[in-house]
Design a protein around this motif. Structure first.
Motif, PDB file in Angstrom:
ATOM      1  N   GLU A  76      20.808  -8.153 -12.227  1.00  0.00           N
ATOM      2  CA  GLU A  76      20.482  -9.410 -12.913  1.00  0.00           C
ATOM      3  C   GLU A  76      21.477 -10.512 -12.560  1.00  0.00           C
ATOM      4  O   GLU A  76      21.149 -11.704 -12.647  1.00  0.00           O
ATOM      5  CB  GLU A  76      20.424  -9.192 -14.427  1.00  0.00           C
ATOM      6  CG  GLU A  76      21.759  -8.985 -15.125  1.00  0.00           C
ATOM      7  CD  GLU A  76      22.351  -7.606 -14.978  1.00  0.00           C
ATOM      8  OE1 GLU A  76      23.380  -7.335 -15.638  1.00  0.00           O
ATOM      9  OE2 GLU A  76      21.790  -6.788 -14.225  1.00  0.00           O
ATOM     10  N   SER A  77      22.686 -10.143 -12.168  1.00  0.00           N
ATOM     11  CA  SER A  77      23.685 -11.154 -11.815  1.00  0.00           C
ATOM     12  C   SER A  77      23.292 -11.920 -10.558  1.00  0.00           C
ATOM     13  O   SER A  77      23.691 -13.068 -10.378  1.00  0.00           O
ATOM     14  CB  SER A  77      25.055 -10.498 -11.616  1.00  0.00           C
ATOM     15  OG  SER A  77      25.048  -9.608 -10.498  1.00  0.00           O
ATOM     16  N   VAL A  78      22.507 -11.294  -9.694  1.00  0.00           N
ATOM     17  CA  VAL A  78      22.012 -11.956  -8.483  1.00  0.00           C
ATOM     18  C   VAL A  78      20.706 -12.688  -8.760  1.00  0.00           C
ATOM     19  O   VAL A  78      20.482 -13.804  -8.279  1.00  0.00           O
ATOM     20  CB  VAL A  78      21.817 -10.918  -7.352  1.00  0.00           C
ATOM     21  CG1 VAL A  78      21.233 -11.586  -6.104  1.00  0.00           C
ATOM     22  CG2 VAL A  78      23.131 -10.232  -7.024  1.00  0.00           C
ATOM     23  N   SER A  82      10.495 -21.990 -16.640  1.00  0.00           N
ATOM     24  CA  SER A  82       9.254 -21.383 -16.180  1.00  0.00           C
ATOM     25  C   SER A  82       9.234 -19.915 -16.569  1.00  0.00           C
ATOM     26  O   SER A  82      10.287 -19.278 -16.661  1.00  0.00           O
ATOM     27  CB  SER A  82       9.117 -21.512 -14.658  1.00  0.00           C
ATOM     28  OG  SER A  82       9.058 -22.867 -14.263  1.00  0.00           O
ATOM     29  N   PRO A  83       8.040 -19.364 -16.801  1.00  0.00           N
ATOM     30  CA  PRO A  83       7.969 -17.949 -17.173  1.00  0.00           C
ATOM     31  C   PRO A  83       8.382 -17.037 -16.017  1.00  0.00           C
ATOM     32  O   PRO A  83       8.314 -17.415 -14.846  1.00  0.00           O
ATOM     33  CB  PRO A  83       6.491 -17.753 -17.534  1.00  0.00           C
ATOM     34  CG  PRO A  83       5.776 -18.854 -16.822  1.00  0.00           C
ATOM     35  CD  PRO A  83       6.718 -20.013 -16.786  1.00  0.00           C
ATOM     36  N   VAL A  84       8.779 -15.833 -16.388  1.00  0.00           N
ATOM     37  CA  VAL A  84       9.196 -14.822 -15.408  1.00  0.00           C
ATOM     38  C   VAL A  84       8.349 -13.573 -15.619  1.00  0.00           C
ATOM     39  O   VAL A  84       8.190 -13.097 -16.744  1.00  0.00           O
ATOM     40  CB  VAL A  84      10.688 -14.464 -15.579  1.00  0.00           C
ATOM     41  CG1 VAL A  84      11.095 -13.376 -14.569  1.00  0.00           C
ATOM     42  CG2 VAL A  84      11.554 -15.702 -15.417  1.00  0.00           C
ATOM     43  N   ALA A  85       7.782 -13.074 -14.524  1.00  0.00           N
ATOM     44  CA  ALA A  85       7.059 -11.801 -14.547  1.00  0.00           C
ATOM     45  C   ALA A  85       7.750 -10.848 -13.590  1.00  0.00           C
ATOM     46  O   ALA A  85       8.245 -11.262 -12.539  1.00  0.00           O
ATOM     47  CB  ALA A  85       5.606 -12.002 -14.123  1.00  0.00           C
ATOM     48  N   GLY A 145      14.238  -6.221 -16.298  1.00  0.00           N
ATOM     49  CA  GLY A 145      13.100  -6.369 -17.203  1.00  0.00           C
ATOM     50  C   GLY A 145      13.400  -7.284 -18.375  1.00  0.00           C
ATOM     51  O   GLY A 145      12.521  -7.988 -18.880  1.00  0.00           O
ATOM     52  N   ALA A 146      14.661  -7.313 -18.808  1.00  0.00           N
ATOM     53  CA  ALA A 146      15.057  -8.162 -19.939  1.00  0.00           C
ATOM     54  C   ALA A 146      14.946  -9.644 -19.611  1.00  0.00           C
ATOM     55  O   ALA A 146      14.906 -10.482 -20.518  1.00  0.00           O
ATOM     56  CB  ALA A 146      16.481  -7.823 -20.370  1.00  0.00           C
TER      57      ALA A 146
END
Length: 302
Positions: free
Chosen positions: A103-105, A114-117, A134-135
């Protein structure tokens, strides 16, 4: 595609800007960020699926390959825009310590406001909402049919850890079946006394369809096996006779109902880009899937 070796998020973001300018599209028209967590051996095929799905939903697509977690951290990336993509894309390979903190990258590369999928085509974490990547997402898409390990239990594992925003392409695959069965009962106002679902021995979609029928109709549902492909028949038992939809070739089905002649119905098995595009159309909770997931878990425990 531009190769970036031993890079970081800032360098990837800068390359996105340069890629847009090279493609002649300095302004962003993307509506979401789609993160694809994929193994190296299927990365090319899965990114092609994401590219097709992005034609309906212009997105910044970030493919993430989690490599060996030992040793020093290293981030390599292929970055580009255009060439069949509706937006920007990056295939990011992580090695070393950074594999434990992907997640750091990814976080600095998400489109603002904007939404994230996020999409796992195979072997997702048991609880996708608690996963570091996923978070970050409002929509978490898995595919139990693509599981390489524990395929028979994959959909049950995902249903057991269901959280708002979760879905599985096994559910998306039965959308046409559910629509046809609902239409059949709208046409024939008959009380259903039992049901059966026939499919391949391991079929996450058949398991979900059986749980949905059980939850909606409050009747016992028998699961039967066939040679496929996929789901081959659904039968609803009534006092007037059975209502059935049979599909033996994965393309054309036969609809049978009491007092009416048999009717052919187009019921083609859909490809992954179409399934993924369907799931990206909604980012709110799918209440029906949530109820079906809970029902499948209860059935598994009984």
């Amino acid at each position: 595609m531009i190769e970036l070796t031993d890079t970081n998020s800032a360098a990837i973001a800068s390359e996105f800007v340069r890629a847009r300018k090279r493609a002649g599209s300095p302004a962003m028209g993307m509506v979401m960020t789609m993160v694809v967590v994929v193994d190296e051996d299927i990365a090319t095929d899965v990114m092609a699926v994401a590219r097709e799905a992005s034609h309906e939903h212009p997105a910044r697509v970030l493919g993430v390959i989690l490599g060996d977690g030992r040793g020093a951290s290293q981030v390599n990336a292929q970055v580009g825009a255009g060439a069949g993509w509706s937006g920007e894309t990056a295939l990011i390979r992580l090695k070393g310590e950074v594999v434990k903190h992907p997640e750091s990258v990814v976080l600095p590369l998400l489109l603002p406001d904007s939404p994230v999928a996020i999409y796992w085509p195979a072997d997702p974490p048991e609880d996708t909402a608690q996963d570091p990547l996923g978070a970050l997402a409002q929509r978490r898409i898995t595919d139990a049919a693509g599981a390489k390990r524990g395929k028979g239990k994959a959909i049950h594992t995902q249903c057991a850890s269901y959280t708002k925003g979760n879905t599985d392409l096994a559910w998306t695959r039965i959308t046409p079946w559910r629509a046809l069965l609902a239409a059949a009962l709208d046409q024939h106002h008959l009380k259903v006394t039992g049901a059966s679902v026939t499919a391949e021995r391991i079929s996450p979609s058949a398991d979900l369809l059986g749980a949905w029928l059980h939850d909606r109709l409050k009747v016992p549902v028998v699961r039967k096996s066939s040679s496929g492909p996929g789901i081959t028949e659904v039968v609803l038992e009534t006092k007037e006779g059975p209502i059935s939809i049979s599909r033996s070739d994965g393309r054309l089905a036969t609809y049978r109902s009491p007092g009416h002649p048999d009717r052919p119905i187009a019921l083609k098995r859909r490809e992954l880009p179409e399934l993924l595009a369907e799931e990206l159309r909604r980012l709110d909770e799918d209440d029906v899937y949530a109820e079906t997931a809970r029902r499948l878990v209860k059935i598994g425990r009984s």
